[in-house]
Write an enzyme that holds these catalytic residues in place. Structure first.
Site, short mmCIF file in Angstrom:
data_model
loop_
_atom_site.label_atom_id
_atom_site.label_comp_id
_atom_site.label_asym_id
_atom_site.label_seq_id
_atom_site.Cartn_x
_atom_site.Cartn_y
_atom_site.Cartn_z
CB SER A 149 64.78 110.60 -39.07
OG SER A 149 65.31 111.77 -39.29
CE LYS B 120 68.12 110.86 -41.01
NZ LYS B 120 66.96 110.66 -41.61
CE LYS C 63 67.25 113.56 -37.29
NZ LYS C 63 66.32 114.46 -38.08
CB SER D 264 65.98 114.69 -41.44
OG SER D 264 64.77 115.13 -40.44
#
Length: 380
Positions: A117, A221, A60, A57
């Site tokens: 997320s 992130k 992202k 993730s």
């Protein structure tokens, strides 16, 4: 002999522009790691930095970057309402359990992506901005190429496992830097610890635990899958310097946060960001035959040096500025330069330029001045 001297001087300038070698970096328990300073983009530590690995993730970060760029361009606003398609609602993995037909503001979708997320939130935004996730992914890869992310291929906007979906610690640092450098307002979302959606009915808790455990943490992130293991792009700021620590493939969540904290600690302990400036105010430069008597010189650009802390107090400057300049003077016209030295060694020259334009006086203006001078001199 002159060519040899010039070459040696060039080499000295190049070497002087680099920070002195600091102590060896920390040990990190991960497949790859990298530490970068935001303002200069300089890499302070790296291990297996260009290995193509699954980013999970952390993907992202690019999704957030494209959303922030769309906000800057005016394509969307934070109040823009985004519909949720069946495709977005059907996304697995991390999600905020959107339902087909629901609508969310861009503001709420940014919270869902940065804090929880949410894969469903990512796909909803991708479809709204590009028409489909596939078209949005094409934009992601184009933007990656523009940023010099040579180790990266995106196959989706979420980071869910997909064959060929890879990035590297270096590339993740590049896109993370672009996001926080060009769009510092993203901190509004990346620093949220807990929040809600749907008027308080749905709780959000940030997956980045450094926000609570690391002083100065600003984001960014997390990511994890069974094959990517535990990944993180962590940002933190202290004493005016912001660092980006990327960790890929840590065996546990605890390992990724420990590795990121160790990298950040190393950077803040070993390096300092110094802004070079004239030691005294810049005096205006006289202008001959101009509509103004003088023009104010200013630095053409800011000079920031990333130095080991032992050299941070050894920055000095020397000034070479024109005694006067003839009109017309163009805005941005060079009037001299500022030389930046570290421990007496020149590392950079910054042009000094005119802050504003000064027109040349016309013949009639000069003639009028002469008449005024004669008239005033003759009058009792």
């Amino acid at each position: 002999m002159k060519k040899l001297c010039a070459a040696l001087l060039c080499l000295a300038l190049c070497l002087g522009a680099l920070p002195a070698q600091a102590a060896a970096g920390p040990e990190v328990n991960a497949r790859a790691a990298l530490l970068m300073e935001k303002s200069t983009g300089q890499v302070l530590y790296q291990a297996n930095a260009h290995a193509p690995l699954e980013p999970a993730s952390v993907t992202k970060v690019m999704t957030l970057l494209l959303i922030m760029e769309a906000l800057e361009e005016g394509t969307i606003t934070k109040d823009t309402m985004v519909p949720v398609s069946a495709t977005a609602a059907g996304m697995g993995g991390s999600q905020v359990y959107m339902e087909e037909g629901e609508e969310f503001s861009v503001h709420d979708l940014l919270k869902a992506i940065a804090v929880a997320s949410g894969n469903d939130a990512c796909v909803a935004m991708a479809e709204y901005l590009a028409g489909s996730e596939g078209a949005f992914v094409e934009r992601m890869n184009q933007r990656a190429q523009q940023l010099g992310m040579e180790d990266t291929v995106f196959c989706n906007c979420t980071g869910l496992p997909a064959e060929g979906h890879v990035s590297s610690a270096y590339d993740i640092a590049l896109m993370s830097r672009e996001l926080i450098l060009r769009h510092p307002e993203v901190r509004e979302y990346t620093t949220i610890w807990m929040d809600t959606l749907r008027d308080g009915e749905f709780q959000l808790a940030n997956t980045n635990k450094l926000l609570r455990s690391y002083q100065g943490a600003t984001g960014l992130k997390t990511g994890s899958t069974d094959t990517a293991l535990y990944c993180l792009s962590a940002t933190a700021e202290k004493e005016g310097m912001e660092l980006i620590a990327v960790v890929l493939g840590a065996p546990t969540s605890k390992d990724r946060f420990a590795a990121a904290a160790a990298l950040l600690n190393y950077g803040f302990a070993a390096y300092a960001l110094v802004t070079a400036a004239p030691s005294e105010p810049l005096n205006p430069v006289p202008v001959t035959l101009g509509t103004a008597e003088s023009v104010q010189p200013v630095l053409a650009r800011e000079s920031q040096l990333l130095l080991d802390k032992g050299a941070a107090g050894k920055v000095t400057t020397t000034l070479d500025l024109a005694g006067e300049v003839a009109a017309p003077v163009a805005e941005g016209q060079q009037l001299g330069h500022l030389t930046v030295l570290v421990d007496g060694q020149a590392v950079e020259e910054i042009p000094l330029v005119a802050q504003q334009a000064v027109a040349k006086r016309t013949l009639w203006q000069v003639y009028g001045d002469l008449l005024a001078a004669l008239f005033c001199g003759a009058w009792p």
